[in-house]
Scaffold this motif. Structure first.
Motif, PDB file in Angstrom:
ATOM      1  N   SER A  38      19.203  22.554 -13.961  1.00  0.00           N
ATOM      2  CA  SER A  38      19.250  22.130 -15.363  1.00  0.00           C
ATOM      3  C   SER A  38      17.859  22.116 -15.984  1.00  0.00           C
ATOM      4  CB  SER A  38      19.884  20.744 -15.479  1.00  0.00           C
ATOM      5  OG  SER A  38      18.972  19.775 -15.004  1.00  0.00           O
ATOM      6  N   ALA A  39      16.826  22.052 -15.151  1.00  0.00           N
ATOM      7  CA  ALA A  39      15.454  22.015 -15.682  1.00  0.00           C
ATOM      8  C   ALA A  39      15.146  23.265 -16.488  1.00  0.00           C
ATOM      9  CB  ALA A  39      14.458  21.863 -14.539  1.00  0.00           C
ATOM     10  N   PHE A  41      16.848  24.502 -18.760  1.00  0.00           N
ATOM     11  CA  PHE A  41      17.389  24.426 -20.117  1.00  0.00           C
ATOM     12  C   PHE A  41      16.551  23.577 -21.063  1.00  0.00           C
ATOM     13  CE2 PHE A  41      20.855  25.558 -17.318  1.00  0.00           C
ATOM     14  CZ  PHE A  41      21.462  26.603 -18.001  1.00  0.00           C
ATOM     15  N   ASP A  42      15.397  23.100 -20.590  1.00  0.00           N
ATOM     16  CA  ASP A  42      14.472  22.345 -21.446  1.00  0.00           C
ATOM     17  C   ASP A  42      15.145  21.200 -22.197  1.00  0.00           C
ATOM     18  OD1 ASP A  42      12.138  23.700 -20.790  1.00  0.00           O
ATOM     19  OD2 ASP A  42      12.631  25.353 -22.153  1.00  0.00           O
ATOM     20  N   GLN A  43      15.862  20.391 -21.477  1.00  0.00           N
ATOM     21  CA  GLN A  43      16.470  19.212 -22.081  1.00  0.00           C
ATOM     22  C   GLN A  43      15.642  17.979 -21.686  1.00  0.00           C
ATOM     23  OE1 GLN A  43      19.418  19.509 -24.106  1.00  0.00           O
ATOM     24  NE2 GLN A  43      18.743  21.634 -23.923  1.00  0.00           N
ATOM     25  N   ASP A  44      15.983  16.843 -22.308  1.00  0.00           N
ATOM     26  CA  ASP A  44      15.285  15.602 -21.994  1.00  0.00           C
ATOM     27  C   ASP A  44      16.001  14.940 -20.805  1.00  0.00           C
ATOM     28  OD1 ASP A  44      14.183  13.114 -21.824  1.00  0.00           O
ATOM     29  OD2 ASP A  44      14.503  12.568 -23.916  1.00  0.00           O
ATOM     30  N   VAL A  45      15.449  15.189 -19.609  1.00  0.00           N
ATOM     31  CA  VAL A  45      16.142  14.803 -18.378  1.00  0.00           C
ATOM     32  C   VAL A  45      15.537  13.548 -17.760  1.00  0.00           C
ATOM     33  CG1 VAL A  45      16.618  15.512 -15.995  1.00  0.00           C
ATOM     34  CG2 VAL A  45      16.841  17.173 -17.857  1.00  0.00           C
ATOM     35  N   SER A  46      16.412  12.648 -17.336  1.00  0.00           N
ATOM     36  CA  SER A  46      15.948  11.526 -16.524  1.00  0.00           C
ATOM     37  C   SER A  46      16.875  11.364 -15.329  1.00  0.00           C
ATOM     38  CB  SER A  46      15.907  10.230 -17.347  1.00  0.00           C
ATOM     39  OG  SER A  46      17.191   9.939 -17.857  1.00  0.00           O
ATOM     40  N   LEU A  47      16.317  10.761 -14.273  1.00  0.00           N
ATOM     41  CA  LEU A  47      17.100  10.488 -13.072  1.00  0.00           C
ATOM     42  C   LEU A  47      17.100   8.989 -12.841  1.00  0.00           C
ATOM     43  CD1 LEU A  47      16.441  13.518 -12.651  1.00  0.00           C
ATOM     44  CD2 LEU A  47      16.174  13.039 -10.228  1.00  0.00           C
ATOM     45  N   ALA A  48      18.279   8.433 -12.589  1.00  0.00           N
ATOM     46  CA  ALA A  48      18.363   7.016 -12.239  1.00  0.00           C
ATOM     47  C   ALA A  48      18.838   6.905 -10.798  1.00  0.00           C
ATOM     48  CB  ALA A  48      19.324   6.292 -13.168  1.00  0.00           C
ATOM     49  N   PHE A  49      18.169   6.058 -10.043  1.00  0.00           N
ATOM     50  CA  PHE A  49      18.551   5.826  -8.645  1.00  0.00           C
ATOM     51  C   PHE A  49      19.030   4.397  -8.529  1.00  0.00           C
ATOM     52  CE2 PHE A  49      15.576   9.286  -8.654  1.00  0.00           C
ATOM     53  CZ  PHE A  49      16.091  10.176  -7.731  1.00  0.00           C
ATOM     54  N   LEU A  50      20.299   4.232  -8.178  1.00  0.00           N
ATOM     55  CA  LEU A  50      20.807   2.889  -7.970  1.00  0.00           C
ATOM     56  C   LEU A  50      21.749   2.862  -6.776  1.00  0.00           C
ATOM     57  CD1 LEU A  50      23.706   2.463 -10.300  1.00  0.00           C
ATOM     58  CD2 LEU A  50      21.759   3.587 -11.327  1.00  0.00           C
ATOM     59  N   ASP A  51      22.133   1.635  -6.393  1.00  0.00           N
ATOM     60  CA  ASP A  51      22.942   1.447  -5.177  1.00  0.00           C
ATOM     61  C   ASP A  51      22.311   2.232  -4.018  1.00  0.00           C
ATOM     62  OD1 ASP A  51      24.537  -0.137  -6.733  1.00  0.00           O
ATOM     63  OD2 ASP A  51      26.012   1.413  -7.159  1.00  0.00           O
ATOM     64  N   ASP A  52      23.110   2.893  -3.177  1.00  0.00           N
ATOM     65  CA  ASP A  52      22.539   3.602  -2.026  1.00  0.00           C
ATOM     66  C   ASP A  52      21.684   4.808  -2.429  1.00  0.00           C
ATOM     67  OD1 ASP A  52      23.507   1.886  -0.139  1.00  0.00           O
ATOM     68  OD2 ASP A  52      25.092   3.204   0.611  1.00  0.00           O
ATOM     69  N   ALA A  77       8.647  17.805  -5.992  1.00  0.00           N
ATOM     70  CA  ALA A  77       8.520  19.023  -6.800  1.00  0.00           C
ATOM     71  C   ALA A  77       8.994  18.806  -8.238  1.00  0.00           C
ATOM     72  CB  ALA A  77       9.316  20.157  -6.165  1.00  0.00           C
ATOM     73  N   LEU A  78       9.725  17.716  -8.488  1.00  0.00           N
ATOM     74  CA  LEU A  78      10.323  17.522  -9.817  1.00  0.00           C
ATOM     75  C   LEU A  78       9.277  17.497 -10.922  1.00  0.00           C
ATOM     76  CD1 LEU A  78      13.071  14.890  -8.939  1.00  0.00           C
ATOM     77  CD2 LEU A  78      13.427  17.274  -9.617  1.00  0.00           C
ATOM     78  N   GLU A  79       8.113  16.931 -10.618  1.00  0.00           N
ATOM     79  CA  GLU A  79       7.042  16.856 -11.615  1.00  0.00           C
ATOM     80  C   GLU A  79       6.693  18.262 -12.124  1.00  0.00           C
ATOM     81  OE1 GLU A  79       3.391  15.322 -10.103  1.00  0.00           O
ATOM     82  OE2 GLU A  79       2.481  15.200 -12.099  1.00  0.00           O
ATOM     83  N   GLY A  80       6.629  19.231 -11.212  1.00  0.00           N
ATOM     84  CA  GLY A  80       6.336  20.615 -11.589  1.00  0.00           C
ATOM     85  C   GLY A  80       7.429  21.242 -12.451  1.00  0.00           C
ATOM     86  N   TYR A  81       8.617  20.658 -12.389  1.00  0.00           N
ATOM     87  CA  TYR A  81       9.728  21.107 -13.225  1.00  0.00           C
ATOM     88  C   TYR A  81       9.785  20.296 -14.528  1.00  0.00           C
ATOM     89  CZ  TYR A  81      11.806  24.055  -9.565  1.00  0.00           C
ATOM     90  OH  TYR A  81      12.049  25.044  -8.642  1.00  0.00           O
ATOM     91  N   ASP A  82       8.713  19.538 -14.795  1.00  0.00           N
ATOM     92  CA  ASP A  82       8.622  18.671 -15.983  1.00  0.00           C
ATOM     93  C   ASP A  82       9.718  17.614 -16.006  1.00  0.00           C
ATOM     94  OD1 ASP A  82       6.367  20.014 -16.962  1.00  0.00           O
ATOM     95  OD2 ASP A  82       7.629  21.582 -17.826  1.00  0.00           O
TER      96      ASP A  82
ATOM     97  N   THR B 107      16.373  28.147  -6.273  1.00  0.00           N
ATOM     98  CA  THR B 107      17.442  27.375  -6.886  1.00  0.00           C
ATOM     99  C   THR B 107      17.344  27.530  -8.396  1.00  0.00           C
ATOM    100  OG1 THR B 107      17.306  25.795  -5.110  1.00  0.00           O
ATOM    101  CG2 THR B 107      18.428  25.066  -7.092  1.00  0.00           C
ATOM    102  N   GLY B 108      18.462  27.811  -9.033  1.00  0.00           N
ATOM    103  CA  GLY B 108      18.442  27.936 -10.489  1.00  0.00           C
ATOM    104  C   GLY B 108      18.100  29.327 -10.942  1.00  0.00           C
ATOM    105  N   CYS B 109      17.983  30.255 -10.000  1.00  0.00           N
ATOM    106  CA  CYS B 109      17.646  31.627 -10.332  1.00  0.00           C
ATOM    107  C   CYS B 109      18.913  32.442 -10.139  1.00  0.00           C
ATOM    108  CB  CYS B 109      16.543  32.096  -9.385  1.00  0.00           C
ATOM    109  SG  CYS B 109      15.849  33.661  -9.839  1.00  0.00           S
TER     110      CYS B 109
END
Lengths: 128, 110, 99
Positions: A38-39, A41-52, A77-82, B107-109
């Motif tokens: 999904s990165a 598609f240049d959307q405003d993405v956030s990840l939430a980690f909860l429970d397990d 690596a996520l940082e490099g994917y903005d 991935t994604g490619c």
């Protein structure tokens, strides 16, 4: 190949909610792959980690013995994917005796109320 | 599918990506490159080695955009642009270079 | 009897139910996401410690290592490798996998 942003060019707020431990089920890895795809598609993405889901981010995972891929380094690596909005629920960490310092990647630790508030702001919420 | 390198048969998927990452050697890279009509220069190796380092660190092959940005950061803007990378790897830096580097398809490619 | 639990104690009630049903002389083996139940500093630690007096509790080492949990195991919980897993199954007349 990267895809151009949606034809409309509208940026929506996407939140991926991660609630499963890694390895025991395929959810955590599948969720991470969806986030990486999904990165493009240049959307405003956030990840939430909860429970397990907070267990996905624990340092020191060594999967040689169970013969599956250790995908915990991929969160770095996520940082490099903005993708830089990683939210971790404090209550979930505490219930599992974990602290922010034991996580593999920089995150924002926040209380359940704040997680709820940010969830409410989203255009799309996808749970794994 | 498979490829022959130095008398050994190595398994690949239907698109020619190595199935076992551990099978990779520089000789293997040369054989895959030859099949792709890529003549490996120092600049090619620089990208291939960069990809291998990236994979070792993050356990994924990067998307093109991410690769371009990361290469720019490490090797400078002359190399961190898609024109340069497509000149080296005409069928796409991520797809073709990853294949030569012995990594899975990014991935994604699509 | 050997009871085998593979679910996280934070996600399912399997471990709690299993511990409540583990009779004298029974053993509990935690595998896969079940190994989180063998770790300390969390909300289920007391329940597992309470069971240790009555029941032997084991956890599968490769699953602990995979999850970065090998240094967090509750004292008194024994870790086993895959061979130890097989031995446990062989030692007990019956085994039950809690789903």
């Amino acid at each position: 190949m990267d895809l151009d942003e949606g034809a409309s060019g509208v940026v929506k707020k996407f939140m991926y909610v991660n609630r499963k431990a890694p390895y025991g089920t395929i959810y955590a890895l599948e969720g991470l792959e969806v986030v990486l795809i999904s990165a493009a598609f240049d959307q405003d993405v956030s990840l939430a980690f909860l429970d397990d889901g907070v267990y996905q981010l624990v340092k020191g995972q060594q999967t040689r013995g169970i013969e599956v891929k250790n995908f915990s380094p991929t969160y770095r690596a996520l940082e490099g994917y903005d993708i830089e909005k990683l939210y971790v629920e404090r209550e979930s960490l505490e219930a599992r005796g974990l602290t922010e310092g034991e996580l593999i990647v920089p995150v924002e630790v926040m209380g359940r109320d704040e997680i709820v508030r940010r969830m409410e702001e989203q255009d799309v919420v996808i749970a794994f | 599918m498979s490829i022959e390198v130095g008398g050994k048969t190595l398994e690949t998927d239907e698109e020619g990506y190595l199935v076992n990452l551990a099978d990779w050697t520089e000789d293997v890279a040369n054989v895959i490159a030859q099949a792709e009509n890529v003549e490996m220069s120092e600049n090619h190796w620089e990208v291939v080695n960069f990809l291998r380092d990236y994979y070792n660190e993050y356990q994924i092959a990067p998307a093109v955009r991410v690769l371009t940005k990361a290469i720019g950061k490490k090797l400078g803007p002359d190399k961190g642009n898609s024109k340069y990378l497509y000149e080296l790897f005409p069928y796409g830096p991520a797809k073709q270079a990853c294949k030569i580097a012995g990594l899975p398809k990014p991935t994604g490619c699509v | 009897m050997l009871h085998i639990v593979n679910k996280s104690p934070f996600e399912k009630t399997t471990l709690a139910s299993c511990l409540a049903h583990a009779g004298p002389g029974a053993a509990v083996l935690l595998i896969e996401d079940g190994v989180y139940g063998a770790t300390k500093g969390n909300a289920v630690e007391d329940a597992v410690r309470g069971a240790l007096g009555r029941t032997a509790v084991y956890a599968l080492a490769p699953d602990l290592e995979a999850r970065g949990m090998k240094d967090r195991v509750i004292e008194g919980v024994k870790t086993v490798d895959y061979e130890g897993f097989v031995d446990l199954v062989a030692e007990h007349k019956t085994s039950q996998s809690w789903l």
